[in-house]
Design an enzyme around this catalytic site. Sequence first.
Site, PDB file in Angstrom:
ATOM      1  N   ASN B  89     -19.459 -16.615  13.923  1.00 58.16           N
ATOM      2  CA  ASN B  89     -19.989 -15.429  13.238  1.00 58.16           C
ATOM      3  C   ASN B  89     -20.530 -14.371  14.195  1.00 58.16           C
ATOM      4  O   ASN B  89     -20.520 -13.187  13.862  1.00 58.16           O
ATOM      5  CB  ASN B  89     -21.103 -15.876  12.276  1.00 58.16           C
ATOM      6  CG  ASN B  89     -21.975 -14.729  11.844  1.00 58.16           C
ATOM      7  OD1 ASN B  89     -21.594 -13.924  11.000  1.00 58.16           O
ATOM      8  ND2 ASN B  89     -23.152 -14.610  12.460  1.00 58.16           N
ATOM      9  N   TYR B 154     -14.058  -2.017  17.727  1.00 59.99           N
ATOM     10  CA  TYR B 154     -14.509  -3.073  16.809  1.00 59.99           C
ATOM     11  C   TYR B 154     -13.320  -3.611  16.002  1.00 59.99           C
ATOM     12  O   TYR B 154     -13.139  -4.826  15.871  1.00 59.99           O
ATOM     13  CB  TYR B 154     -15.587  -2.511  15.878  1.00 59.99           C
ATOM     14  CG  TYR B 154     -16.141  -3.508  14.888  1.00 59.99           C
ATOM     15  CD1 TYR B 154     -17.092  -4.453  15.284  1.00 59.99           C
ATOM     16  CD2 TYR B 154     -15.726  -3.510  13.559  1.00 59.99           C
ATOM     17  CE1 TYR B 154     -17.612  -5.364  14.380  1.00 59.99           C
ATOM     18  CE2 TYR B 154     -16.238  -4.418  12.646  1.00 59.99           C
ATOM     19  CZ  TYR B 154     -17.183  -5.340  13.053  1.00 59.99           C
ATOM     20  OH  TYR B 154     -17.696  -6.234  12.157  1.00 59.99           O
ATOM     21  N   LYS B 158     -11.757  -7.443  15.979  1.00 56.57           N
ATOM     22  CA  LYS B 158     -11.702  -8.280  14.771  1.00 56.57           C
ATOM     23  C   LYS B 158     -10.251  -8.597  14.369  1.00 56.57           C
ATOM     24  O   LYS B 158      -9.979  -9.664  13.824  1.00 56.57           O
ATOM     25  CB  LYS B 158     -12.444  -7.582  13.624  1.00 56.57           C
ATOM     26  CG  LYS B 158     -13.971  -7.547  13.826  1.00 56.57           C
ATOM     27  CD  LYS B 158     -14.558  -8.953  13.897  1.00 56.57           C
ATOM     28  CE  LYS B 158     -16.078  -8.957  13.843  1.00 56.57           C
ATOM     29  NZ  LYS B 158     -16.639 -10.334  13.880  1.00 56.57           N
TER      30      LYS B 158
END
Lengths: 78, 246
Positions: B89, B154, B158
């Site tokens: 996470n 980002y 991801k």
Amino acid sequence: MSKNALVKCFVEALGINEEIVVDDLEYNSIPQWDSIAHMILIAALEDEFDIMLDTDDIIDMSSVANAKSILAKYEVTS
Amino acid sequence: MLLKDKVAIVTGATRGIGFAIAKQLCQQGALVFINGRDADKVAAVVSELTLEGFSAEAFVCDVSDADSVKNAFRLFIKKSKRLDVLVNNAGILDDALIGMVTQKQIVSTFTINTFSVLYMSQYASRIMARNKSGSIVNIASIIGTNGNRGQAVYGGSKAAVIGITKSLAKELAVSGIRVNAVAPGFIDTDMARSIPDDVFSERVNSVAMQRIGTPEEIAGTVTFLSSNLSEYVTGQVIGVDGGMLI
């Protein structure tokens, strides 16, 4: 580390006979010791000797003799 | 309880989505190892969960540092011989338009958001393989699946997590290990609250359900993927985004 424990790991993880687990046996020199079997061998060694091997050591473990010297670093004597 | 007698590690678990996941896994009966870089913060979360009657232990390391991860796993195996669940996470959000992105931002975002998933999975999968079972859940993002203006770094970090998820699912299936990803939409955390007000409103308006999601709603899907309820599910990316359009 007893020699038998190391040999047992090789025999069970690679599915080979005890007689061919000698110092000169090398990774990828027999069909049974391929990359998938290598990771099974690593899991067996870690479980047997209660250690966590470095990734570099997993890559370097290219023969039975190498396995003995690498395991020695983890205070597992052969 | 869905996770009775299971052992889990949750990275970035001292706050936000990670904390909600850790707490929900605890509520389902798991022993949860709480990861964070700051030993004091980790100890505080472990203490909080333990006081509530849950089983929690510390897993202090910098997940973006391969040596730090290795040392944490060395300590871990002294405490637990099994690992059933890994939730990757930990992550950061550090946005800028492409012409204004620094190299430092690129390196730190990919190191923390992406490389960490590989470092953690390397060790976790070996422990899970001993029992021929396990579940790895990676927290991706709707930005990784859909992309967004100002979020090339980002989004890239991801999207890479999704590629890692699908590849590991194929590689580790033979060892009984499932690997899935959850792609949150707009979720109410410090990370979401750090964006400017006008962007915040714009984001909420883009959600079909017209509200921001909660960390607990992410945790629910992570719990499902961690449990035997999903034992034939692997290589999937599940969006938890309230019907967000982006």
